[in-house]
Scaffold this motif. Structure first.
Motif, PDB file in Angstrom:
ATOM      1  N   THR A  33       6.204 -49.308  -5.782  1.00  0.00           N
ATOM      2  CA  THR A  33       6.323 -47.743  -5.419  1.00  0.00           C
ATOM      3  C   THR A  33       7.723 -47.243  -5.984  1.00  0.00           C
ATOM      4  OG1 THR A  33       4.576 -47.954  -3.574  1.00  0.00           O
ATOM      5  CG2 THR A  33       6.081 -46.102  -3.611  1.00  0.00           C
ATOM      6  N   LEU A  34       8.549 -48.118  -5.169  1.00  0.00           N
ATOM      7  CA  LEU A  34      10.261 -47.545  -5.697  1.00  0.00           C
ATOM      8  C   LEU A  34      10.258 -47.445  -7.053  1.00  0.00           C
ATOM      9  CD1 LEU A  34      11.948 -49.573  -2.874  1.00  0.00           C
ATOM     10  CD2 LEU A  34      11.355 -47.243  -2.651  1.00  0.00           C
ATOM     11  N   LEU A 153      12.564 -27.947 -11.186  1.00  0.00           N
ATOM     12  CA  LEU A 153      11.055 -28.303 -11.516  1.00  0.00           C
ATOM     13  C   LEU A 153      10.455 -29.012 -10.239  1.00  0.00           C
ATOM     14  CD1 LEU A 153      11.098 -30.021 -15.332  1.00  0.00           C
ATOM     15  CD2 LEU A 153      10.291 -27.606 -14.364  1.00  0.00           C
ATOM     16  N   PRO A 154       9.141 -28.629 -10.195  1.00  0.00           N
ATOM     17  CA  PRO A 154       8.538 -29.117  -8.839  1.00  0.00           C
ATOM     18  C   PRO A 154       8.286 -30.635  -8.996  1.00  0.00           C
ATOM     19  CG  PRO A 154       7.002 -28.004 -10.167  1.00  0.00           C
ATOM     20  CD  PRO A 154       8.438 -27.628 -10.784  1.00  0.00           C
ATOM     21  N   THR A 155       8.471 -31.210  -7.680  1.00  0.00           N
ATOM     22  CA  THR A 155       8.148 -32.683  -7.774  1.00  0.00           C
ATOM     23  C   THR A 155       6.767 -33.182  -7.162  1.00  0.00           C
ATOM     24  OG1 THR A 155       8.551 -32.926  -5.308  1.00  0.00           O
ATOM     25  CG2 THR A 155      10.443 -33.047  -7.045  1.00  0.00           C
ATOM     26  N   LYS A 156       5.804 -32.115  -7.134  1.00  0.00           N
ATOM     27  CA  LYS A 156       4.588 -32.183  -6.814  1.00  0.00           C
ATOM     28  C   LYS A 156       3.666 -33.193  -7.685  1.00  0.00           C
ATOM     29  CE  LYS A 156       2.351 -28.131  -8.740  1.00  0.00           C
ATOM     30  NZ  LYS A 156       1.523 -26.956  -8.677  1.00  0.00           N
ATOM     31  N   ASP A 157       3.828 -33.492  -8.851  1.00  0.00           N
ATOM     32  CA  ASP A 157       3.150 -34.321  -9.848  1.00  0.00           C
ATOM     33  C   ASP A 157       3.775 -35.654  -9.407  1.00  0.00           C
ATOM     34  OD1 ASP A 157       1.824 -32.101 -10.948  1.00  0.00           O
ATOM     35  OD2 ASP A 157       3.116 -32.043 -12.581  1.00  0.00           O
ATOM     36  N   THR A 161       1.344 -38.257  -7.937  1.00  0.00           N
ATOM     37  CA  THR A 161       1.109 -39.947  -8.487  1.00  0.00           C
ATOM     38  C   THR A 161       1.714 -41.080  -7.506  1.00  0.00           C
ATOM     39  OG1 THR A 161       1.485 -38.856 -10.632  1.00  0.00           O
ATOM     40  CG2 THR A 161       1.940 -41.316 -10.204  1.00  0.00           C
ATOM     41  N   ILE A 162       2.718 -40.807  -6.907  1.00  0.00           N
ATOM     42  CA  ILE A 162       3.005 -41.855  -5.848  1.00  0.00           C
ATOM     43  C   ILE A 162       2.221 -42.069  -4.671  1.00  0.00           C
ATOM     44  CG2 ILE A 162       4.936 -42.515  -4.271  1.00  0.00           C
ATOM     45  CD1 ILE A 162       5.684 -42.844  -7.118  1.00  0.00           C
ATOM     46  N   SER A 163       1.643 -40.691  -4.519  1.00  0.00           N
ATOM     47  CA  SER A 163       0.534 -40.897  -3.243  1.00  0.00           C
ATOM     48  C   SER A 163      -0.655 -41.724  -3.636  1.00  0.00           C
ATOM     49  CB  SER A 163       0.262 -39.484  -2.552  1.00  0.00           C
ATOM     50  OG  SER A 163       1.431 -38.875  -2.035  1.00  0.00           O
ATOM     51  N   ILE A 166       0.422 -45.420  -3.840  1.00  0.00           N
ATOM     52  CA  ILE A 166       0.176 -45.876  -2.452  1.00  0.00           C
ATOM     53  C   ILE A 166      -1.213 -46.231  -1.910  1.00  0.00           C
ATOM     54  CG2 ILE A 166       1.157 -45.612  -0.152  1.00  0.00           C
ATOM     55  CD1 ILE A 166       3.238 -44.255  -1.104  1.00  0.00           C
ATOM     56  N   TRP A 167      -2.053 -45.276  -2.239  1.00  0.00           N
ATOM     57  CA  TRP A 167      -3.495 -45.242  -1.603  1.00  0.00           C
ATOM     58  C   TRP A 167      -4.114 -46.521  -2.105  1.00  0.00           C
ATOM     59  CZ3 TRP A 167      -8.421 -45.196  -3.448  1.00  0.00           C
ATOM     60  CH2 TRP A 167      -9.431 -45.065  -2.523  1.00  0.00           C
ATOM     61  N   TRP A 168      -4.078 -46.529  -3.600  1.00  0.00           N
ATOM     62  CA  TRP A 168      -4.710 -47.785  -4.258  1.00  0.00           C
ATOM     63  C   TRP A 168      -4.027 -49.090  -3.939  1.00  0.00           C
ATOM     64  CZ3 TRP A 168      -9.277 -47.874  -6.584  1.00  0.00           C
ATOM     65  CH2 TRP A 168      -9.671 -46.768  -7.079  1.00  0.00           C
ATOM     66  N   GLU A 169      -2.741 -49.091  -3.701  1.00  0.00           N
ATOM     67  CA  GLU A 169      -2.003 -50.321  -3.304  1.00  0.00           C
ATOM     68  C   GLU A 169      -2.269 -50.792  -2.007  1.00  0.00           C
ATOM     69  OE1 GLU A 169       2.092 -49.962  -5.627  1.00  0.00           O
ATOM     70  OE2 GLU A 169       1.972 -49.347  -3.394  1.00  0.00           O
ATOM     71  N   SER A 170      -2.726 -49.582  -1.178  1.00  0.00           N
ATOM     72  CA  SER A 170      -3.196 -49.973   0.385  1.00  0.00           C
ATOM     73  C   SER A 170      -4.525 -50.627   0.164  1.00  0.00           C
ATOM     74  CB  SER A 170      -3.191 -48.778   1.158  1.00  0.00           C
ATOM     75  OG  SER A 170      -1.659 -48.377   1.427  1.00  0.00           O
ATOM     76  N   LEU A 171      -5.349 -50.012  -0.698  1.00  0.00           N
ATOM     77  CA  LEU A 171      -6.680 -50.509  -0.822  1.00  0.00           C
ATOM     78  C   LEU A 171      -6.850 -51.813  -1.346  1.00  0.00           C
ATOM     79  CD1 LEU A 171      -9.884 -49.799  -0.440  1.00  0.00           C
ATOM     80  CD2 LEU A 171      -9.753 -48.816  -2.810  1.00  0.00           C
ATOM     81  N   LEU A 172      -6.151 -52.279  -2.327  1.00  0.00           N
ATOM     82  CA  LEU A 172      -6.134 -53.662  -2.690  1.00  0.00           C
ATOM     83  C   LEU A 172      -5.385 -54.379  -2.193  1.00  0.00           C
ATOM     84  CD1 LEU A 172      -4.931 -52.544  -6.643  1.00  0.00           C
ATOM     85  CD2 LEU A 172      -7.192 -53.273  -5.720  1.00  0.00           C
ATOM     86  N   ALA A 173      -4.453 -54.206  -1.323  1.00  0.00           N
ATOM     87  CA  ALA A 173      -3.782 -54.912  -0.239  1.00  0.00           C
ATOM     88  C   ALA A 173      -4.788 -55.566   0.934  1.00  0.00           C
ATOM     89  CB  ALA A 173      -2.478 -54.436   0.062  1.00  0.00           C
TER      90      ALA A 173
END
Length: 475
Positions: A33-34, A153-157, A161-163, A166-173
């Motif tokens: 993630t970092l 420029l906005p950081t929403k993208d 992407t990071i969110s 994290i969601w996929w990492e949590s699911l896979l973990a």
């Protein structure tokens, strides 16, 4: 903390493996993630820095900004959602791009403009929370003409992407942890199966009646579970050794109990005869009123002396068995043997007594009285259990130890009697006629005295060649 962990080793190992998988998954996820956030942020910063070029060009060329909402080819910001500002002669103006292709924009609010212009120029882009718009990466630059321009420029993208990451990492973990728990349960139970077999062997031994009686051979851990290269094999091998020691201890206890029972029975038998004799003579004297009390008293004294000797021998054996230390002084073994043989010649002139000792005195550390008693018992044994004219040789040998040998050319000892010759109340059979009866404690006293002196007593016998050997540590 211990209350939260399972009590069984299987459960603890499973929990440990699951926790390790969880920790590793967390570290990998956090690192990924970092790294991903840093990578995406660097790309966004590069875009922010590139967007400063057109804005700086407009400021340097003093190109006026068209009214807000009007389409233009050169704006403060190009990407949809980007914001920009620059200082003018009348103050600071800012805009938010709301459509693409250099299209429409709207004026920033005073709060948003204040947050935007708070960024110092000529520094690396940094994240700023713009009121009403969200998080932006903003950079500022001052032109040679003194005009300052800001672009963001906005950081929403990036955040989106990071969110998602994290969601996929949590699911896979979570899936990995669940799989680790299921696989760990199967693998740990399979790996601990040999340990359960070792425990089953231990439980089988516990179920055996070990409190009394002869134990014999107990169960053992199978050979395939005693490999010293494995932890379970080391436990299995140690358990087998422990069971062997337990068997030896229990067999020794049983043998000791049997010896005590036999000792009590033999002692009772030996004491019963003189007691019965004394009682019989006392009743005979009382009933007949005989006038020759000297004969009766002589017989009573003889039997009482026999009992006294037996009791003294048993008391000495008991003291030696209890580990009582004997006297420790230098003993001249040469003189001791010469005196013992000379005494035997006087007591029993029917046999030929000879000795072979070194010219120089040989000394050992011990109790002279007990050593003399041991040698005398051997000589008495030879006198009682050999026919007249037998030759008895007493030899003294010295090397790394001191050896006293008593040899005779008598008929020998029954081979069945040799293994038990040093046991208590063991007597020779008809192959060795004896002039007078004994209690059968002489040889057991010899062995006990040698043991108390950290020595040994042994015998080798065949017809015409019998040798008792006493071995003592050299001084």
């Amino acid at each position: 903390m211990r209350k939260l962990l399972p009590s069984s080793l299987t459960g603890r190992l499973i929990v440990t493996s699951v926790v390790l998988v969880a920790v590793v998954s967390l570290l990998i996820s956090a690192t990924a993630t970092l790294v991903m956030r840093s990578y995406l942020t660097d790309q966004l910063d590069e875009k922010v820095t590139q967007s400063l070029g057109p804005a700086e060009f407009q400021a340097r060329e003093n190109i006026p900004a068209p009214p807000v909402g009007q389409t233009r080819g050169q704006g403060f910001g190009r990407a949809v959602g980007s914001i920009g500002a620059r200082t003018t002669s009348t103050g600071t103006a800012g805009e938010l791009v709301v459509s693409g292709n250099g299209g429409g924009a709207r004026e920033l609010s005073s709060r948003a403009l204040a947050a935007l212009t708070d960024v110092e120029p000529d520094q690396d882009p940094r994240t700023v929370d713009i009121p009403g718009l969200g998080s932006y990466r903003v950079a500022a630059r001052t032109t040679p003409t003194g005009t300052t321009v800001w672009q963001g420029l906005p950081t929403k993208d990036v955040d989106s992407t990071i969110s998602s990451l994290i969601w996929w990492e949590s699911l896979l973990a979570l899936a990995g942890i669940a799989a680790a728990g299921a696989a760990g349960r199967v693998l740990v139970r399979r790996q601990l199966r040999p340990l359960r077999e070792v425990a089953a062997t231990a439980h089988e031994v516990i179920a055996m009646p070990l409190s009394s009686g002869e134990i014999g051979q107990t169960v053992r851990v199978p050979a395939q579970l005693t490999d010293p290269d494995t932890e379970v094999g080391q436990v299995g091998g140690a358990l087998n050794q422990l069971l062997g020691h337990v068997e030896q201890a229990l067999d020794a206890r049983h043998e000791s109990e049997q010896q005590v029972r036999q000792f009590l029975a033999d002692a009772s038998h030996e004491l019963r005869t003189p007691l019965s004799t004394i009682k019989g003579y006392a009743e005979l004297s009382r009933r007949t009123g005989r006038d020759d009390p000297d004969q009766i008293l002589a017989k009573v004294e003889s039997e009482a002396g026999r009992m006294s000797t037996l009791v003294e021998d048993m008391l000495l054996l008991a003291r030696l068995d209890a580990g009582r230390e004997v006297d420790r002084r230098p003993v001249d073994v040469t003189r001791l043997l010469v005196e013992a043989v000379n005494d035997a010649r006087v007591v029993d002139p029917e046999r030929q007594w000879r000795f072979d000792v070194p010219e120089e005195p040989v000394t050992v550390t011990g109790d002279e009285q007990r050593l003399h008693q041991a040698v005398t018992n051997l000589l008495t044994n030879a006198s009682r259990h050999t026919p007249p004219k037998t030759t008895v040789d007493v030899r003294l040998r010295v090397d790394d130890k001191v050896r006293i040998e008593v040899h005779d050319n008598g008929p020998g000892i029954d081979p069945e009697l040799v293994p038990t010759i040093f046991e208590r109340f063991v007597r020779g059979d008809s192959s060795r006629t004896r002039a007078s009866g004994g209690a059968g404690l002489g040889m057991s006293l010899v062995r006990a005295i040698m043991h108390a002196h950290h020595g040994t007593a042994s015998v080798e016998s065949k017809p015409g060649d019998t040798t008792f050997t006493l071995t003592l540590p050299a001084s």
